[in-house]
Design a protein around this motif. Structure first.
Motif, PDB file in Angstrom:
ATOM      1  N   THR A   1       0.831  -1.202   0.000  1.00 30.35           N
ATOM      2  CA  THR A   1       0.000   0.000   0.000  1.00 30.35           C
ATOM      3  C   THR A   1       0.865   1.251   0.000  1.00 30.35           C
ATOM      4  O   THR A   1       0.556   2.221  -0.695  1.00 30.35           O
ATOM      5  N   SER A   2       1.960   1.221   0.736  1.00 31.88           N
ATOM      6  CA  SER A   2       2.860   2.380   0.775  1.00 31.88           C
ATOM      7  C   SER A   2       3.433   2.676  -0.605  1.00 31.88           C
ATOM      8  O   SER A   2       3.513   3.832  -1.019  1.00 31.88           O
ATOM      9  N   VAL A   3       3.821   1.633  -1.335  1.00 29.13           N
ATOM     10  CA  VAL A   3       4.380   1.837  -2.671  1.00 29.13           C
ATOM     11  C   VAL A   3       3.338   2.476  -3.581  1.00 29.13           C
ATOM     12  O   VAL A   3       3.645   3.376  -4.365  1.00 29.13           O
ATOM     13  N   TYR A   4       2.093   2.054  -3.468  1.00 32.48           N
ATOM     14  CA  TYR A   4       1.018   2.663  -4.272  1.00 32.48           C
ATOM     15  C   TYR A   4       0.798   4.122  -3.864  1.00 32.48           C
ATOM     16  O   TYR A   4       0.553   4.975  -4.707  1.00 32.48           O
ATOM     17  N   GLN A   5       0.920   4.411  -2.586  1.00 32.95           N
ATOM     18  CA  GLN A   5       0.792   5.802  -2.122  1.00 32.95           C
ATOM     19  C   GLN A   5       1.953   6.652  -2.622  1.00 32.95           C
ATOM     20  O   GLN A   5       1.761   7.807  -2.987  1.00 32.95           O
ATOM     21  N   TYR A   6       3.144   6.086  -2.660  1.00 34.08           N
ATOM     22  CA  TYR A   6       4.291   6.818  -3.208  1.00 34.08           C
ATOM     23  C   TYR A   6       4.032   7.212  -4.657  1.00 34.08           C
ATOM     24  O   TYR A   6       4.369   8.315  -5.077  1.00 34.08           O
ATOM     25  N   ALA A   7       3.428   6.301  -5.400  1.00 33.22           N
ATOM     26  CA  ALA A   7       3.149   6.559  -6.815  1.00 33.22           C
ATOM     27  C   ALA A   7       2.221   7.751  -6.998  1.00 33.22           C
ATOM     28  O   ALA A   7       2.321   8.486  -7.984  1.00 33.22           O
ATOM     29  N   GLU A   8       1.339   7.976  -6.055  1.00 31.99           N
ATOM     30  CA  GLU A   8       0.382   9.075  -6.134  1.00 31.99           C
ATOM     31  C   GLU A   8       0.938  10.391  -5.604  1.00 31.99           C
ATOM     32  O   GLU A   8       0.394  11.455  -5.889  1.00 31.99           O
TER      33      GLU A   8
END
Length: 69
Positions: free
Chosen positions: A45-52
């Motif tokens: 989830t953190s990696v997906y948040q980084y992408a945003e």
């Protein structure tokens, strides 16, 4: 440099979207985001948040850089 020229320079230069740069690299190199998360010791989830995120902390960029070599 005049005050108007300074404001113009500041408005014309935007910081690049760090999350997009990270995402583009991951896609281009066919890196699995879950594997990247494991290498960085964070949740997927953190990696997906980084992408945003338009801006990422230096510590996050550092971890990603180390994980991606």
């Amino acid at each position: 440099m005049s005050e108007n020229a300074k404001k113009s320079v500041e408005l014309d230069t935007e910081m690049p979207h760090n999350g997009k740069i990270l995402t583009d690299y991951v896609r281009k190199n066919r890196i699995n985001r879950a594997e990247l998360a494991r290498m960085m010791s964070v949740s997927s989830t953190s990696v997906y948040q980084y992408a945003e995120s338009q801006s990422l902390q230096l510590s996050i960029l550092w971890k990603a850089s180390i994980a991606l070599n």
